[in-house]
Structures are given as structure tokens and as C-alpha cells.
Scaffold this active site. Structure first.
Site, PDB file in Angstrom:
ATOM      1  N   PHE A 138       0.854  -1.188   0.000  1.00  0.00           N
ATOM      2  CA  PHE A 138       0.000   0.000   0.000  1.00  0.00           C
ATOM      3  C   PHE A 138       0.886   1.232   0.000  1.00  0.00           C
ATOM      4  CE2 PHE A 138      -2.398   3.504   1.776  1.00  0.00           C
ATOM      5  CZ  PHE A 138      -3.548   3.445   1.008  1.00  0.00           C
ATOM      6  N   ASP A 223       9.215   2.609   1.738  1.00  0.00           N
ATOM      7  CA  ASP A 223       8.038   3.334   2.213  1.00  0.00           C
ATOM      8  C   ASP A 223       7.883   2.987   3.690  1.00  0.00           C
ATOM      9  OD1 ASP A 223       5.526   4.127   2.996  1.00  0.00           O
ATOM     10  OD2 ASP A 223       4.498   3.424   1.189  1.00  0.00           O
ATOM     11  N   LYS A 252       2.619   9.442   8.465  1.00  0.00           N
ATOM     12  CA  LYS A 252       1.756   9.102   9.606  1.00  0.00           C
ATOM     13  C   LYS A 252       2.146   9.722  10.962  1.00  0.00           C
ATOM     14  CE  LYS A 252      -1.008   5.438   7.823  1.00  0.00           C
ATOM     15  NZ  LYS A 252      -0.616   4.847   6.546  1.00  0.00           N
TER      16      LYS A 252
HETATM   17  C1  PLP Z   1      -0.902   5.169   5.121  1.00  0.00           C
HETATM   18  C2  PLP Z   1       0.142   4.781   4.148  1.00  0.00           C
HETATM   19  C3  PLP Z   1       0.378   5.533   2.980  1.00  0.00           C
HETATM   20  C4  PLP Z   1      -0.493   6.684   2.576  1.00  0.00           C
HETATM   21  O1  PLP Z   1      -0.428   7.744   3.462  1.00  0.00           O
HETATM   22  P1  PLP Z   1      -1.520   8.922   3.374  1.00  0.00           P
HETATM   23  O2  PLP Z   1      -1.046   9.909   4.397  1.00  0.00           O
HETATM   24  O3  PLP Z   1      -2.844   8.310   3.709  1.00  0.00           O
HETATM   25  O4  PLP Z   1      -1.481   9.449   2.007  1.00  0.00           O
HETATM   26  C5  PLP Z   1       1.432   5.163   2.178  1.00  0.00           C
HETATM   27  N1  PLP Z   1       2.214   4.114   2.481  1.00  0.00           N
HETATM   28  C6  PLP Z   1       2.013   3.369   3.589  1.00  0.00           C
HETATM   29  C7  PLP Z   1       2.933   2.236   3.876  1.00  0.00           C
HETATM   30  C8  PLP Z   1       0.968   3.671   4.447  1.00  0.00           C
HETATM   31  O5  PLP Z   1       0.742   2.908   5.509  1.00  0.00           O
END
Ligand code: PLP
Length: 399
Positions: A138, A223, A252
Site C-alpha cells: 500500500f 516506504d 503518519k
Molecule cells: C498510510 C500509508 C500511505 C499513505 O499515506 P496517506 O497519508 O494516507 O497518504 C502510504 N504508504 C504506507 C505504507 C501507508 O501505511
């Protein structure tokens, strides 16, 4: 307004872009949350790994209040003191060279993709554009990041998608070796897949991917939007692996609840962006950076990461013990305080049962219960949460 009034007005005036749970939180403190009718919850969702210091941490509240009275926003056309301080902090802590600030995880990944593409074009060839990501990953909800996300459910209905993305099974080094090549510009991975079911990368996998990237002139992007900033019991999850990426994305927990994202890169790669290449009006504004600085200082100096490692290990052990009772649990897994319990039944009923009894957890992939509490919780909080979980799970069986 009471809960019903908030729900009714929301349903009338808000787009139904998310499946909302009928709960309206209005106040939080530490790991506790209260809804509009005064009901109390132990919050093991923490705004999806955002409120790592708990709700309304006094250091963050104070920093936001002080900065709001001085300067809330000014343009990135100018130099911003808290932004410089935050960049210095993140560079020193991560070992990467330079930072770019934005407002969310998706934007951080979007920036990473743009930087990697531009770098490959300048350094190698205009055809070196391909980004490899993992199935079940994700990476966000913009068009490029849903395309990077290896789950078709996020992409459906939004085609045509941007070109140049390829997917491989996670933790499968042979598949990566088959896929990577001279056209690969970057490999983008989460060290632990959060939304995809709390899937932990193996050390051999990340080390192997790093080698393959080197051999193919491709950049490695981690990420760490969810795994970063103490969540896994280290400042960054990559520290569990000893593998250094070329680009790192964060968001986050960075702002202690205030929206901010960051993309960091190593020297040569970071130097790719030239004036005008990429920008954000709000990204790294004074208020967001002041909040993040306070949150990061508390995270490092407050012993929060050590606590996450210790309490996380305690909770994982206790979960493993507890689930022996249930024939519908297949695995407990995770790192630090990013924990998942995989079921062979749907998790929704258990989530709802826990909420009823005052514990907030969530479920990813339909069948993985995810626990992402504040990193400041103690063993008693875990004991209480697992007591509630046990009562609820006792009412379920394999179907
Ligand atoms: C939550 C998340 C995102 C997206 O972040 P947003 O602030 O909602 O755009 C991207 N990568 C990972 C691994 C995430 O958990």
C-alpha cells in the site's frame, strides 16, 4: 452534537468515499478516546499509526499552540526555520542526505517516484522508467500511488492508470530477480506491509533486493510511512535489517497527529531535483514542522521507542499464547507495536465486538486483525486490551 446527530449530518453532507464506522470521537488523551456520547475507548488504532505518542500529547499541543501564535503558514518561496531544523533532525537520524516535505504519505511516495524517474533519466536513459512494487503493498491514493499499490481493489474504476509499474510477490527474491532489469528505475517496498496484512519482510529478502538494485542501477525506495518513527521498536524499520535505501518516505506519526509527510534521499539522488522540479504549497509549513519537531523530540528523548520494542514483544508473546485457544487463527506476526493476527474467518465481527466493549482495533485485508496502539502504552494497557479481545474472540468459531 451527540453521536446520532454527527452521523446523520455526515451521511447527508459527506461523500461516502470510506466505509465509516458509526463512532464519533470528540476527545482523546494518551491511549484513551471518548465519543460524542461520552463512551470511553482504549485506542489500539491510534489514527492508523499516527498518534504514536497518544492523543494530544502535551509537548505537541504546546508546540502547535506556541507556533500558531507566531506564524502558521508562509510560502516555500522563503526559508522556514522549523523546516530546516526538522530536515536536519531527519537527515541525522536516518543517515540519508536531504529532505523534502509534503502533507501525507501518498505525496511522499509521489515525490519519491518523481525523483527516481528523473534521476534514472538523467543518469542512465529516458527508457529507465519502471517501478517495481510488491503485491499486497500500500503506497497511497493518488493516481500514481494507487498504481504503485499492488492491490487491484484500490485501482478499479480509476483507469487509465499511469504506465511503468510492475508487481512481484513480496518476500520472493527469485521473482524480483526475474522482474528487475535495465528498464527498472526503482524498487519500492514497505519493510513491513501494513495495510496489506502486517507482512514482515525477511532480512535475506531486503538484502537481496538491495543487491539486485545495485546490479541493475535501480534505486531502492523504502516506504516507511507506517513502519517508521518508532512503530516497529526502532526509529526506522530498516534498522532491523541493516539495509540502506536510496530514498525513504515518512508520514503518519511524523507530526504527532498533525499532517506532514517527508521524502528523504541520499546525496547523489537528492541532488536530482532542481528549482521548479517539485513543490507543495503547504508542505513543511511552520506549524506542521513545529508539531513534528516536538513529536520527534519526545519520541527520541522520552524513551518511547524502547517502550514500543519492549511492550510490543510482550504483546506479541501474549497474543501468541492467547490465540492457541482458537481454531480460526492461523498466525500472529509483526514487529514492535505493528501486530497482526491472521484469521480464517472475517475479522469484522471481532472488531465490532471489541468496539462494543470499549477497545478499538481494526482489520486489514478482511481477515487480519491489526493492533497499532500508541507507542506509549504499558503492559497493563495490553493486558486490558487482550482481556477484552479474549471475551470477544470466545464468541467466534471457524465456520
Ligand atoms: C498510510 C500509508 C500511505 C499513505 O499515506 P496517506 O497519508 O494516507 O497518504 C502510504 N504508504 C504506507 C505504507 C501507508 O501505511
Amino acid at each position: 452534537m451527540n453521536t446520532k446527530e454527527i452521523l446523520d449530518m455526515s451521511d447527508q453532507y459527506l461523500m461516502r468515499n470510506v466505509g465509516r464506522i458509526p463512532l464519533a470521537p470528540v476527545r482523546g488523551e494518551g491511549a484513551l478516546l471518548w465519543d460524542a456520547d461520552g463512551k470511553e475507548y482504549l485506542d489500539f488504532v491510534s489514527g492508523i499509526a499516527v498518534n504514536s505518542l497518544g492523543h494530544c500529547h502535551p509537548a505537541v499541543v504546546d508546540a502547535i499552540t506556541r507556533q500558531a501564535k507566531k506564524l502558521i503558514h508562509c510560502s516555500n518561496l522563503y526559508y522556514i526555520e522549523p523546516q530546516a531544523l526538522l530536515a536536519k533532525f531527519l537527515v541525522e537520524q536516518s543517515g540519508l542526505s536531504k529532505a523534502f516535505f509534503c502533507n501525507s504519505g501518498a505525496e511522499a511516495n509521489e515525490a519519491a517516484i518523481k525523483l527516481a524517474r528523473k534521476h534514472a533519466k538523467l543518469k542512465f536513459s529516458p527508457d529507465k522508467v519502471e517501478i517495481i512494487t510488491a503485491w499486497q503493498s500500500f503506497h497511497g491514493r493518488t493516481l500514481a500511488t494507487i498504481t504503485a499499490t499492488g492491490q487491484t481493489k484500490y485501482q478499479k474504476g480509476f483507469e487509465p492508470l499511469p504506465e511503468g509499474f510492475k508487481y512481484v510477490p513480496f518476500n520472493d527474491l527469485d521473482a524480483m530477480e526475474q522482474s528487475i532489469g535495465p528498464a527498472t528505475c526503482a524498487v519500492l517496498l514497505e519493510p513491513v506491509q501494513g495495510e496489506g496484512g502486517v507482512n514482515v519482510a525477511t532480512r535475506a529478502y531486503l538484502e537481496g533486493v538491495k543487491m539486485l538494485c545495485r546490479e541493475n542501477g535501480a534505486l531502492l525506495i523504502f516506504d516507511e510511512v507506517q513502519t517508521g518513527l518508532g512503530r516497529t521498536g526502532q526509529f526506522l524499520a530498516l534498522q532491523h535489517y541493516g539495509v540502506e535505501p536510496d530514498i525513504l518516505t515518512l508520514a503518519k506519526a511524523l507530526g504527532g497527529g498533525f499532517p506532514i509527510g517527508a521524502m528523504l534521499a541520499t546525496g547523489d539522488v537528492a541532488g536530482t531535483f532542481q528549482p521548479g522540479d517539485h513543490a507543495s504549497t503547504f508542505g513543511g509549513n511552520p506549524l506542521a514542522c513545529a508539531a513534528a519537531l516536538a513529536a520527534m523530540e519526545e519520541l527520541l528523548l522520552g524513551g518511547v521507542i524502547k517502550n514500543a520494542a519492549a511492550v510490543g514483544a510482550y504483546m506479541q508473546d501474549k497474543l501468541k499464547d492467547l490465540v492457541k485457544k482458537y481454531n480460526y487463527v492461523t498466525e500472529v506476526r509483526g514487529l514492535g507495536l505493528l501486530l497482526g493476527v491472521e484469521l480464517i474467518i472475517e475479522g469484522k465481527g471481532i472488531v465490532e465486538g471489541c468496539q462494543e466493549k470499549g477497545l478499538l482495533i481494526n482489520c486489514v485485508n478482511g481477515n487480519v486483525l491489526r493492533f497499532i496502539p500508541p507507542l506509549t502504552i504499558n503492559r497493563q494497557d495490553v493486558d486490558l486490551a487482550l482481556e477484552i479481545l479474549e471475551t470477544v474472540m470466545d464468541g467466534f468459531q471457524a465456520n
